[in-house]
Design a protein around this motif. Structure first.
Motif, PDB file in Angstrom:
ATOM      1  N   UNK A  38      49.156  52.085  39.229  1.00 38.51           N
ATOM      2  CA  UNK A  38      50.157  52.565  40.191  1.00 38.51           C
ATOM      3  C   UNK A  38      49.536  52.632  41.582  1.00 38.51           C
ATOM      4  N   UNK A  39      50.354  52.318  42.609  1.00 39.64           N
ATOM      5  CA  UNK A  39      49.908  52.523  43.992  1.00 39.64           C
ATOM      6  C   UNK A  39      50.289  53.935  44.384  1.00 39.64           C
ATOM      7  N   UNK A  76      54.223  49.149  40.704  1.00 41.35           N
ATOM      8  CA  UNK A  76      54.667  50.494  40.359  1.00 41.35           C
ATOM      9  C   UNK A  76      54.016  51.461  41.351  1.00 41.35           C
ATOM     10  N   UNK A  77      54.756  52.497  41.720  1.00 42.69           N
ATOM     11  CA  UNK A  77      54.241  53.435  42.723  1.00 42.69           C
ATOM     12  C   UNK A  77      54.287  54.864  42.212  1.00 42.69           C
ATOM     13  N   UNK A  78      53.404  55.686  42.814  1.00 38.31           N
ATOM     14  CA  UNK A  78      53.544  57.139  42.685  1.00 38.31           C
ATOM     15  C   UNK A  78      53.631  57.681  44.101  1.00 38.31           C
ATOM     16  N   UNK A  79      54.656  58.468  44.354  1.00 32.90           N
ATOM     17  CA  UNK A  79      54.841  59.041  45.688  1.00 32.90           C
ATOM     18  C   UNK A  79      54.652  60.537  45.575  1.00 32.90           C
ATOM     19  N   UNK A  90      57.746  55.343  40.565  1.00 29.37           N
ATOM     20  CA  UNK A  90      58.668  54.207  40.664  1.00 29.37           C
ATOM     21  C   UNK A  90      58.199  53.142  39.689  1.00 29.37           C
ATOM     22  N   UNK A  91      59.040  52.864  38.704  1.00 32.60           N
ATOM     23  CA  UNK A  91      58.694  51.830  37.715  1.00 32.60           C
ATOM     24  C   UNK A  91      59.510  50.593  38.011  1.00 32.60           C
ATOM     25  N   UNK A  92      58.806  49.516  38.257  1.00 36.69           N
ATOM     26  CA  UNK A  92      59.447  48.240  38.488  1.00 36.69           C
ATOM     27  C   UNK A  92      59.532  47.572  37.117  1.00 36.69           C
ATOM     28  N   UNK A  93      60.650  47.785  36.464  1.00 35.23           N
ATOM     29  CA  UNK A  93      60.655  47.338  35.073  1.00 35.23           C
ATOM     30  C   UNK A  93      62.051  46.918  34.665  1.00 35.23           C
ATOM     31  N   UNK A  94      62.089  46.108  33.653  1.00 39.67           N
ATOM     32  CA  UNK A  94      63.388  45.657  33.191  1.00 39.67           C
ATOM     33  C   UNK A  94      63.820  46.436  31.969  1.00 39.67           C
ATOM     34  N   UNK A  95      63.627  47.746  32.056  1.00 37.24           N
ATOM     35  CA  UNK A  95      64.021  48.580  30.925  1.00 37.24           C
ATOM     36  C   UNK A  95      65.546  48.528  30.812  1.00 37.24           C
ATOM     37  N   UNK A 142      46.824  64.147  38.651  1.00 38.14           N
ATOM     38  CA  UNK A 142      45.996  63.314  37.760  1.00 38.14           C
ATOM     39  C   UNK A 142      46.330  63.583  36.301  1.00 38.14           C
ATOM     40  N   UNK A 143      46.468  64.858  36.001  1.00 38.88           N
ATOM     41  CA  UNK A 143      46.734  65.241  34.624  1.00 38.88           C
ATOM     42  C   UNK A 143      48.110  64.719  34.166  1.00 38.88           C
ATOM     43  N   UNK A 144      49.124  64.864  35.029  1.00 41.98           N
ATOM     44  CA  UNK A 144      50.471  64.371  34.695  1.00 41.98           C
ATOM     45  C   UNK A 144      50.431  62.856  34.506  1.00 41.98           C
ATOM     46  N   UNK A 145      49.751  62.156  35.426  1.00 49.67           N
ATOM     47  CA  UNK A 145      49.764  60.688  35.358  1.00 49.67           C
ATOM     48  C   UNK A 145      48.946  60.155  34.183  1.00 49.67           C
ATOM     49  N   UNK A 146      47.853  60.860  33.829  1.00 49.40           N
ATOM     50  CA  UNK A 146      47.101  60.424  32.645  1.00 49.40           C
ATOM     51  C   UNK A 146      47.951  60.576  31.394  1.00 49.40           C
ATOM     52  N   UNK A 147      48.669  61.708  31.284  1.00 51.90           N
ATOM     53  CA  UNK A 147      49.552  61.868  30.121  1.00 51.90           C
ATOM     54  C   UNK A 147      50.685  60.865  30.179  1.00 51.90           C
TER      55      UNK A 147
END
Ligand code: BTN
Length: 248
Positions: A6-7, A32-35, A63-68, A169-174
């Protein structure tokens, strides 16, 4: 390491990290981004409610750039709540603190019956590309007012000072862990873990679908995350959109 995937964009203040994520989507970004923002001037919650966003709490959006596929996007709200749940639980455990932590349908995190975090999912299609925005707000230093709801915050739980970057960090690792699990094995595992930690399962709850209030016993969530209630009549009611009230 989540930063490889993620950026990260950081702001001192912004209208809403979700709005920033949607603006990036409208630019057609590939990554994909994290703001992350220290505060928000127009933070928003579910159902167009305001989300008080004074400095001191965590305000972030993925932000997930995905074709979900649209019909399974809501499963990601369970992936997101499990991530925030784990992040908070790990931080409390590191300090040998243990509280009753539960997940309230669809995506609130509760500690001792009070809300500590909320999640707002939004999606957008741009030039045939699908983007999903997962906004997360965790109460760290302040408890924003939410009418009729019990609210708590991390510093109220004798956790001591916590850095927003450590929580992020903890949220994103999980999140990377549960998102991986979801991509590899689908919703079944996520559903199981969510249900093991869910709030008020088996109890009588009031559900609002936006128009009507429906009372019933909270059975579980179905294979796509819709809530299932048993009504007095014995009938099963299920809905994928709405809100749950317990009189808390
Ligand atoms: C809710 O429980 O109603 C959802 C609250 C979501 C709040 C977060 S804070 C970061 C992100 N930006 C927003 O404007 N909202 C979400």
């Amino acid at each position: 390491m989540w930063l490889n995937k993620f950026k990260l964009l950081t702001f001192d203040s912004i209208d809403s990290t979700n709005s920033e994520a949607l603006r990036l989507a409208k630019l057609g970004v590939d990554e994909n981004y994290v703001i992350l923002s220290e505060s928000q001037t127009f933070g928003r919650g579910r159902y167009g409610r305001m989300w008080d966003s004074a400095p001191g709490n965590l305000y972030m959006s993925i932000l997930l750039n995905s074709d979900i596929f649209f019909s399974i996007q809501s499963e990601l709200s369970f992936v997101a709540s499990l991530s925030v749940y784990d992040a908070i639980k790990n931080m409390l455990q590191e300090k040998n603190l243990s509280f009753e932590m539960r997940l309230k349908w669809p995506n609130d995190i509760m500690i001792n019956g009070a809300k500590i975090a909320g999640i707002l999912l939004e999606s957008i299609k741009y030039n045939d590309r699908h983007y999903l925005v997962i906004g997360m707000g965790v109460n760290v230093k302040n408890a924003p007012s939410l009418e009729g709801r019990k609210i708590t915050f991390l510093n109220d739980l004798s956790l001591g000072p916590v850095s927003i970057r450590v929580i992020l960090d903890s949220v994103m690792n999980s999140f990377t862990h549960y998102y991986d699990l979801w991509q590899k094995f689908g919703f079944a595992n996520i559903r199981k873990i969510w249900l093991e930690n869910s709030y008020k399962q088996g109890e009588i709850i009031t559900f609002s679908d936006g128009k009507n209030f429906i009372k019933g016993s909270f059975i579980d969530i179905d294979a796509n995350g819709a809530i299932r209630l048993r009504l007095d009549s014995g009938k099963i009611y299920s809905s994928s959109v709405g809100e749950v009230f317990f009189g808390e």
